[in-house]
Write a protein that holds these residues in place. Structure first.
Motif, PDB file in Angstrom:
ATOM      1  N   SER A 145       0.813  -1.222   0.000  1.00 17.43           N
ATOM      2  CA  SER A 145       0.000   0.000   0.000  1.00 17.43           C
ATOM      3  C   SER A 145       0.841   1.264   0.000  1.00 17.43           C
ATOM      4  CB  SER A 145      -0.920   0.012   1.226  1.00 17.43           C
ATOM      5  OG  SER A 145      -1.819  -1.077   1.190  1.00 17.43           O
ATOM      6  N   SER A 146       2.132   1.128   0.060  1.00 21.92           N
ATOM      7  CA  SER A 146       3.049   2.249   0.225  1.00 21.92           C
ATOM      8  C   SER A 146       3.273   3.021  -1.068  1.00 21.92           C
ATOM      9  CB  SER A 146       4.397   1.713   0.715  1.00 21.92           C
ATOM     10  OG  SER A 146       4.893   0.750  -0.204  1.00 21.92           O
ATOM     11  N   MET A 160       0.449   3.527  -4.021  1.00 16.87           N
ATOM     12  CA  MET A 160       0.312   4.977  -4.119  1.00 16.87           C
ATOM     13  C   MET A 160       1.030   5.529  -5.349  1.00 16.87           C
ATOM     14  SD  MET A 160      -1.717   5.659  -1.624  1.00 16.87           S
ATOM     15  CE  MET A 160      -2.406   4.046  -2.032  1.00 16.87           C
ATOM     16  N   ILE A 161       2.178   4.952  -5.702  1.00 16.62           N
ATOM     17  CA  ILE A 161       2.847   5.365  -6.941  1.00 16.62           C
ATOM     18  C   ILE A 161       1.998   4.977  -8.144  1.00 16.62           C
ATOM     19  CG2 ILE A 161       4.800   4.874  -8.465  1.00 16.62           C
ATOM     20  CD1 ILE A 161       5.611   6.796  -6.379  1.00 16.62           C
ATOM     21  N   GLN A 162       1.372   3.813  -8.096  1.00 18.65           N
ATOM     22  CA  GLN A 162       0.492   3.421  -9.199  1.00 18.65           C
ATOM     23  C   GLN A 162      -0.616   4.449  -9.386  1.00 18.65           C
ATOM     24  OE1 GLN A 162      -0.893  -0.621  -9.502  1.00 18.65           O
ATOM     25  NE2 GLN A 162      -2.800  -0.013 -10.505  1.00 18.65           N
ATOM     26  N   ALA A 163      -1.217   4.878  -8.284  1.00 16.89           N
ATOM     27  CA  ALA A 163      -2.330   5.824  -8.378  1.00 16.89           C
ATOM     28  C   ALA A 163      -1.877   7.167  -8.920  1.00 16.89           C
ATOM     29  CB  ALA A 163      -2.995   5.989  -7.015  1.00 16.89           C
ATOM     30  N   ILE A 164      -0.816   7.744  -8.356  1.00 16.24           N
ATOM     31  CA  ILE A 164      -0.433   9.087  -8.771  1.00 16.24           C
ATOM     32  C   ILE A 164       0.239   9.099 -10.142  1.00 16.24           C
ATOM     33  CG2 ILE A 164      -0.290   9.956  -6.420  1.00 16.24           C
ATOM     34  CD1 ILE A 164       2.669   9.648  -6.454  1.00 16.24           C
ATOM     35  N   SER A 165       0.634   7.923 -10.640  1.00 17.58           N
ATOM     36  CA  SER A 165       1.200   7.852 -11.988  1.00 17.58           C
ATOM     37  C   SER A 165       0.146   7.521 -13.033  1.00 17.58           C
ATOM     38  CB  SER A 165       2.302   6.786 -12.043  1.00 17.58           C
ATOM     39  OG  SER A 165       1.762   5.483 -11.960  1.00 17.58           O
ATOM     40  N   ASP A 166      -1.119   7.504 -12.630  1.00 16.30           N
ATOM     41  CA  ASP A 166      -2.197   7.142 -13.558  1.00 16.30           C
ATOM     42  C   ASP A 166      -1.958   5.764 -14.176  1.00 16.30           C
ATOM     43  OD1 ASP A 166      -3.620   9.466 -13.130  1.00 16.30           O
ATOM     44  OD2 ASP A 166      -2.683  10.529 -14.808  1.00 16.30           O
ATOM     45  N   ASP A 167      -1.525   4.825 -13.350  1.00 15.89           N
ATOM     46  CA  ASP A 167      -1.291   3.433 -13.763  1.00 15.89           C
ATOM     47  C   ASP A 167      -0.129   3.274 -14.739  1.00 15.89           C
ATOM     48  OD1 ASP A 167      -3.359   2.662 -12.134  1.00 15.89           O
ATOM     49  OD2 ASP A 167      -4.766   2.247 -13.760  1.00 15.89           O
ATOM     50  N   LYS A 168       0.693   4.307 -14.890  1.00 17.69           N
ATOM     51  CA  LYS A 168       1.871   4.147 -15.740  1.00 17.69           C
ATOM     52  C   LYS A 168       2.785   3.088 -15.156  1.00 17.69           C
ATOM     53  CE  LYS A 168       3.751   7.825 -17.534  1.00 17.69           C
ATOM     54  NZ  LYS A 168       4.534   9.080 -17.704  1.00 17.69           N
ATOM     55  N   TYR A 169       2.856   3.043 -13.826  1.00 15.79           N
ATOM     56  CA  TYR A 169       3.631   2.030 -13.122  1.00 15.79           C
ATOM     57  C   TYR A 169       2.693   1.270 -12.204  1.00 15.79           C
ATOM     58  CZ  TYR A 169       7.263   4.833 -15.076  1.00 15.79           C
ATOM     59  OH  TYR A 169       8.036   5.526 -15.978  1.00 15.79           O
ATOM     60  N   VAL A 170       2.763  -0.045 -12.276  1.00 15.92           N
ATOM     61  CA  VAL A 170       1.811  -0.891 -11.558  1.00 15.92           C
ATOM     62  C   VAL A 170       2.454  -1.464 -10.310  1.00 15.92           C
ATOM     63  CG1 VAL A 170       0.321  -2.927 -11.717  1.00 15.92           C
ATOM     64  CG2 VAL A 170       0.638  -1.455 -13.714  1.00 15.92           C
ATOM     65  N   SER A 171       1.755  -1.357  -9.210  1.00 13.16           N
ATOM     66  CA  SER A 171       2.212  -1.937  -7.955  1.00 13.16           C
ATOM     67  C   SER A 171       2.324  -3.452  -8.133  1.00 13.16           C
ATOM     68  CB  SER A 171       1.206  -1.596  -6.853  1.00 13.16           C
ATOM     69  OG  SER A 171       1.632  -2.038  -5.598  1.00 13.16           O
ATOM     70  N   VAL A 172       3.510  -3.982  -7.887  1.00 16.93           N
ATOM     71  CA  VAL A 172       3.814  -5.359  -8.274  1.00 16.93           C
ATOM     72  C   VAL A 172       3.317  -6.356  -7.226  1.00 16.93           C
ATOM     73  CG1 VAL A 172       6.111  -5.276  -7.221  1.00 16.93           C
ATOM     74  CG2 VAL A 172       5.680  -6.866  -9.081  1.00 16.93           C
ATOM     75  N   LYS A 173       2.770  -7.472  -7.718  1.00 15.10           N
ATOM     76  CA  LYS A 173       2.347  -8.542  -6.826  1.00 15.10           C
ATOM     77  C   LYS A 173       3.563  -9.360  -6.403  1.00 15.10           C
ATOM     78  CE  LYS A 173      -0.745 -10.384  -9.606  1.00 15.10           C
ATOM     79  NZ  LYS A 173      -1.837 -11.276 -10.091  1.00 15.10           N
ATOM     80  N   HIS A 174       3.614  -9.713  -5.137  1.00 17.72           N
ATOM     81  CA  HIS A 174       4.694 -10.550  -4.636  1.00 17.72           C
ATOM     82  C   HIS A 174       4.193 -11.354  -3.445  1.00 17.72           C
ATOM     83  CE1 HIS A 174       4.897  -6.571  -2.724  1.00 17.72           C
ATOM     84  NE2 HIS A 174       5.477  -7.140  -1.666  1.00 17.72           N
ATOM     85  N   ARG A 175       4.983 -12.342  -3.038  1.00 17.34           N
ATOM     86  CA  ARG A 175       4.595 -13.224  -1.948  1.00 17.34           C
ATOM     87  C   ARG A 175       5.869 -13.858  -1.370  1.00 17.34           C
ATOM     88  NH1 ARG A 175       1.913 -18.112  -5.681  1.00 17.34           N
ATOM     89  NH2 ARG A 175       3.909 -19.029  -6.336  1.00 17.34           N
TER      90      ARG A 175
END
Length: 339
Positions: A225-226, A264-279
């Motif tokens: 979420s960061s 938060m970077i995904q949101a403010i970049s208008d989805d230009k960069y996607v928050s990556v899934k990891h586990r």
């Protein structure tokens, strides 16, 4: 392989308490497997200005990269891991008693995503993990009579300063070089309102040995979420990232950091960069120690985006808390999408 001290394990993680149906994962599930050889992009912290295109490609294609030459002393990184191992080796009840201040270092079990520990323990998706949550802005105010705890606090204070420096430099590079511009926010000077040092958190994790490692996750599939997350891990391994419709094992390499883009970077970049899934996959033979630095917008700062309805981070966090408690997993940004 040394025999672990099971008295230090939370009761639910001790061998006699292993639930064979834990998490609902079938023992031979192919979902537990990941491709070998990670291919994660490597970024040289000292050359970020010269390697603009490389940074841009890593953030666009992976949302995830390995950072070298980051400037954090190797001795400090080693001390942090060793001190964390020492703390986690304390008896379970002693750990709970030592870290019981909401304003300082707090102990959590199963997930750091729920503020109510009871909800975490009741979850059918309990992660095989325990940890310490450390608001870095509070660390200078803390003091422990116990020499071991005070030594750890002192290390965290120094380590946190280095992580702040690295985090701010990466964040500045994202705006300066990656041109994260939206219709509402186009100037780097304005973008600094999102990065709040008051929100910085260090989370230190231990993933205990799990005798039935194919029936549990250290941390299940998720996005952070960061704004940014910076991970320092030991050499046990287990981190996996989702890329090109497959899970890829992120090999541990000494004296490097893993950086990933958050929601938060995904949101403010208008989805230009996607928050990556990891586990994180647990290990049958070895415990794993890692520590993550996270930075967020201030609670009342409005996130502006053409792809999402305006929201504050406080609203986003509350929504995620509700999702974890009600449906057992995070939905996150999807709930804020514009029609």
């Amino acid at each position: 392989m040394s025999q672990p001290d099971y008295e230090s394990y939370p009761p639910l993680f001790r061998p006699s308490s292993v639930n064979p149906n834990h998490g609902g994962v079938e023992k031979e599930s192919p979902e537990m497997e990941a491709a070998e050889g990670d291919g994660v992009p490597i970024i040289d912290f000292e050359r970020m200005r010269e390697d603009e295109e490389k940074v841009k490609e890593a953030c666009r294609e992976w949302g995830f990269f390995r950072l070298v030459n980051h400037g954090i002393p190797e001795s400090l990184m080693s001390q942090m891991l060793e001190s964390a191992r020492e703390l986690f080796s304390m008896a379970y009840e002693a750990k709970q008693a030592a870290f019981n201040s909401a304003a300082g270092i707090s102990y959590f079990l199963g997930t750091a995503g729920l503020t109510a520990s009871g909800a975490a323990l009741a979850s059918s998706n309990l992660n095989w993990m325990e940890g310490l949550n450390i608001p870095l802005s509070k660390v200078p105010e803390l003091h422990y009579e116990d020499p071991m705890l005070e030594s750890f606090r002192s290390l965290v204070e120094e380590y946190g300063k280095h992580q702040t420096k690295v985090g701010k430099a990466i964040y500045e590079a994202l705006w300066r070089k990656l041109e994260l511009e939206t219709s509402n926010l186009s100037k780097y000077e304005e973008s600094t309102k999102y990065f709040s040092e008051d929100t910085e958190i260090l989370r230190v994790y231990r993933y205990p040995r799990c005798l039935e490692a194919n029936r549990a996750w250290g941390v299940e599939e998720h996005t952070d979420s960061s704004l940014l997350s910076i991970l320092h891990q030991d050499l046990v391994g287990g981190l996996q990232v989702y890329k090109d419709h497959q899970w890829i094992q992120v090999n541990p390499i000494p004296n490097t950091l893993i950086v990933n883009i958050g929601d938060m970077i995904q949101a403010i970049s208008d989805d230009k960069y996607v928050s990556v899934k990891h586990r994180v996959k647990v290990n049958k033979e070895n415990e794993r120690i890692s520590m993550g630095y996270f930075v967020f917008p201030g609670d009342d700062v409005v996130i502006e985006s053409s792809k999402y309805k305006p929201f504050t981070y406080a609203q986003f966090r509350a929504q995620v808390q509700h999702e974890l408690k009600s449906v057992g997993f995070k939905i996150g940004l999807h709930n804020f999408k514009r029609p």
